[in-house]
Design a protein around this motif. Structure first.
Motif, PDB file in Angstrom:
ATOM      1  N   LEU A 173      -2.791   3.740  -3.159  1.00 49.13           N
ATOM      2  CA  LEU A 173      -2.708   2.667  -4.142  1.00 49.13           C
ATOM      3  C   LEU A 173      -2.533   1.362  -3.382  1.00 49.13           C
ATOM      4  CD1 LEU A 173      -0.826   5.272  -5.239  1.00 49.13           C
ATOM      5  CD2 LEU A 173      -0.876   3.856  -7.282  1.00 49.13           C
ATOM      6  N   LYS A 174      -3.321   0.353  -3.729  1.00 52.70           N
ATOM      7  CA  LYS A 174      -3.244  -0.956  -3.089  1.00 52.70           C
ATOM      8  C   LYS A 174      -2.956  -1.989  -4.165  1.00 52.70           C
ATOM      9  CE  LYS A 174      -6.702   0.495   0.261  1.00 52.70           C
ATOM     10  NZ  LYS A 174      -8.070   0.321   0.754  1.00 52.70           N
ATOM     11  N   THR A 201       0.855  -1.181   0.000  1.00 51.85           N
ATOM     12  CA  THR A 201       0.000   0.000   0.000  1.00 51.85           C
ATOM     13  C   THR A 201       0.888   1.227   0.000  1.00 51.85           C
ATOM     14  OG1 THR A 201      -1.719  -1.174   1.228  1.00 51.85           O
ATOM     15  CG2 THR A 201      -1.827   1.223   1.256  1.00 51.85           C
ATOM     16  N   LEU A 202       0.529   2.196  -0.827  1.00 56.61           N
ATOM     17  CA  LEU A 202       1.286   3.433  -0.944  1.00 56.61           C
ATOM     18  C   LEU A 202       0.303   4.589  -0.888  1.00 56.61           C
ATOM     19  CD1 LEU A 202       3.918   5.026  -1.758  1.00 56.61           C
ATOM     20  CD2 LEU A 202       3.241   4.622  -4.132  1.00 56.61           C
ATOM     21  N   SER A 203       0.559   5.558  -0.013  1.00 64.41           N
ATOM     22  CA  SER A 203      -0.283   6.759   0.064  1.00 64.41           C
ATOM     23  C   SER A 203       0.562   7.981  -0.250  1.00 64.41           C
ATOM     24  CB  SER A 203      -0.903   6.898   1.452  1.00 64.41           C
ATOM     25  OG  SER A 203      -1.833   5.859   1.682  1.00 64.41           O
ATOM     26  N   VAL A 204       0.010   8.854  -1.111  1.00 65.91           N
ATOM     27  CA  VAL A 204       0.727  10.039  -1.556  1.00 65.91           C
ATOM     28  C   VAL A 204      -0.233  11.222  -1.562  1.00 65.91           C
ATOM     29  CG1 VAL A 204       2.076  11.069  -3.443  1.00 65.91           C
ATOM     30  CG2 VAL A 204       2.163   8.600  -3.073  1.00 65.91           C
ATOM     31  N   LEU A 205       0.189  12.333  -0.974  1.00 62.57           N
ATOM     32  CA  LEU A 205      -0.593  13.563  -1.008  1.00 62.57           C
ATOM     33  C   LEU A 205      -0.401  14.220  -2.368  1.00 62.57           C
ATOM     34  CD1 LEU A 205      -2.379  15.537   0.595  1.00 62.57           C
ATOM     35  CD2 LEU A 205      -0.269  16.706   1.274  1.00 62.57           C
ATOM     36  N   MET A 206      -1.493  14.587  -3.020  1.00 65.50           N
ATOM     37  CA  MET A 206      -1.423  15.186  -4.352  1.00 65.50           C
ATOM     38  C   MET A 206      -1.130  16.682  -4.239  1.00 65.50           C
ATOM     39  SD  MET A 206      -1.785  12.733  -6.524  1.00 65.50           S
ATOM     40  CE  MET A 206      -0.835  11.733  -5.383  1.00 65.50           C
ATOM     41  N   VAL A 210      -0.129  -8.102 -11.358  1.00 65.79           N
ATOM     42  CA  VAL A 210      -0.360  -7.297 -10.175  1.00 65.79           C
ATOM     43  C   VAL A 210      -1.619  -6.464 -10.413  1.00 65.79           C
ATOM     44  CG1 VAL A 210       0.579  -5.502  -8.671  1.00 65.79           C
ATOM     45  CG2 VAL A 210       2.118  -7.175  -9.720  1.00 65.79           C
ATOM     46  N   GLY A 211      -2.597  -6.635  -9.555  1.00 66.97           N
ATOM     47  CA  GLY A 211      -3.798  -5.819  -9.603  1.00 66.97           C
ATOM     48  C   GLY A 211      -3.628  -4.631  -8.676  1.00 66.97           C
ATOM     49  N   ILE A 212      -4.032  -3.458  -9.151  1.00 63.43           N
ATOM     50  CA  ILE A 212      -3.854  -2.239  -8.368  1.00 63.43           C
ATOM     51  C   ILE A 212      -5.167  -1.459  -8.338  1.00 63.43           C
ATOM     52  CG2 ILE A 212      -2.498  -0.127  -8.056  1.00 63.43           C
ATOM     53  CD1 ILE A 212      -0.467  -1.461 -10.089  1.00 63.43           C
ATOM     54  N   TYR A 239       1.408  11.064 -14.122  1.00 66.10           N
ATOM     55  CA  TYR A 239       1.920  10.952 -12.753  1.00 66.10           C
ATOM     56  C   TYR A 239       1.317   9.728 -12.070  1.00 66.10           C
ATOM     57  CZ  TYR A 239       3.046  11.941  -7.914  1.00 66.10           C
ATOM     58  OH  TYR A 239       3.509  11.826  -6.627  1.00 66.10           O
ATOM     59  N   VAL A 240       0.025   9.523 -12.272  1.00 68.34           N
ATOM     60  CA  VAL A 240      -0.647   8.349 -11.696  1.00 68.34           C
ATOM     61  C   VAL A 240      -0.045   7.075 -12.272  1.00 68.34           C
ATOM     62  CG1 VAL A 240      -2.852   7.133 -11.429  1.00 68.34           C
ATOM     63  CG2 VAL A 240      -2.777   9.638 -11.253  1.00 68.34           C
ATOM     64  N   LEU A 241       0.232   7.062 -13.581  1.00 70.84           N
ATOM     65  CA  LEU A 241       0.861   5.889 -14.203  1.00 70.84           C
ATOM     66  C   LEU A 241       2.229   5.598 -13.592  1.00 70.84           C
ATOM     67  CD1 LEU A 241      -0.055   6.426 -17.955  1.00 70.84           C
ATOM     68  CD2 LEU A 241      -0.768   4.520 -16.507  1.00 70.84           C
ATOM     69  N   SER A 242       2.983   6.639 -13.291  1.00 71.93           N
ATOM     70  CA  SER A 242       4.286   6.464 -12.652  1.00 71.93           C
ATOM     71  C   SER A 242       4.130   5.810 -11.279  1.00 71.93           C
ATOM     72  CB  SER A 242       4.984   7.820 -12.520  1.00 71.93           C
ATOM     73  OG  SER A 242       6.172   7.699 -11.783  1.00 71.93           O
ATOM     74  N   LEU A 243       3.142   6.257 -10.505  1.00 75.25           N
ATOM     75  CA  LEU A 243       2.880   5.644  -9.197  1.00 75.25           C
ATOM     76  C   LEU A 243       2.447   4.192  -9.351  1.00 75.25           C
ATOM     77  CD1 LEU A 243       0.966   8.557  -7.403  1.00 75.25           C
ATOM     78  CD2 LEU A 243       3.342   7.833  -7.015  1.00 75.25           C
ATOM     79  N   LEU A 244       1.614   3.920 -10.362  1.00 75.77           N
ATOM     80  CA  LEU A 244       1.158   2.558 -10.620  1.00 75.77           C
ATOM     81  C   LEU A 244       2.341   1.639 -10.922  1.00 75.77           C
ATOM     82  CD1 LEU A 244      -1.952   3.368 -12.838  1.00 75.77           C
ATOM     83  CD2 LEU A 244      -2.022   2.272 -10.585  1.00 75.77           C
TER      84      LEU A 244
END
Length: 179
Positions: A74-75, A11-16, A88-90, A31-36
């Motif tokens: 993101l989980k 699990t990853l949490s990021v403040l936008m 990997v499902g996200i 940016y979301v794709l990079s986190l994914l």
């Protein structure tokens, strides 16, 4: 060797922040794709114990926009394991930290491959299924694999069954062949 889904979950949490926005003021899809990609790497590496690379991205569904100031979580979990590959499902959720309102913003499926120091594929542990939800995700992954194979087979055998006039009536296209 086998591992449970829970053993590899990340699990990853990021403040936008404003620096993450696109020209319309929403969080940029890139940016979301990079986190994914980062969380897919972390989950697959945790499961395999090896360096992993992204082999493909089957689905990236942007369901709702993400706003500046929201806390994005993101989980990631292993949905399927092959010999050296893992799906990997996200799930991506955004929370308005002032109201507590949470929205589902994105679902994605990354195929990751485990590699050794020389870049060769390495075997990965199998996955232990312990719940109906995990079993459903495993079955959906098998279906995604079958559909990918069908798309590849279909794409390599394209046959034109209609002429240019029929296509231009049905689709928004103008065909002007010069050869």
């Amino acid at each position: 060797m086998f591992k449970t889904v829970a053993e590899s979950e990340v699990t990853l949490s990021v403040l936008m922040l404003p620096s993450h926005t696109n020209f319309s003021g929403k969080i940029h899809g890139g940016y979301v794709l990079s986190l994914l990609d980062q969380i897919a790497f972390a989950c697959a590496s945790k499961h395999s114990g090896a360096y992993c690379v992204t082999a493909s991205v089957d689905t990236v569904d942007f369901l709702k926009p993400i706003e500046v100031g929201e806390l994005v979580t993101l989980k990631a979990s292993i949905n399927f394991t092959g010999n050296s590959s893992m799906i990997v499902g996200i799930r991506v959720e955004a929370e308005n930290i002032q109201t507590g309102n949470v929205k589902h913003c994105n679902s994605s499926y990354f195929t990751m491959v485990a590699k050794d120091d020389k870049g060769n594929n390495v075997d990965v542990p199998g996955v232990i299924i312990r719940s109906d939800k995990e079993l459903q995700r495993f079955h959906k992954s098998i279906k995604r694999i079958e559909l990918r194979k069908e798309r590849k087979a279909h794409a390599s055998t394209v046959h034109l069954t209609t002429g240019p006039d029929d296509i231009s009536k049905k689709y928004k296209v103008k065909i002007n062949l010069t050869d």
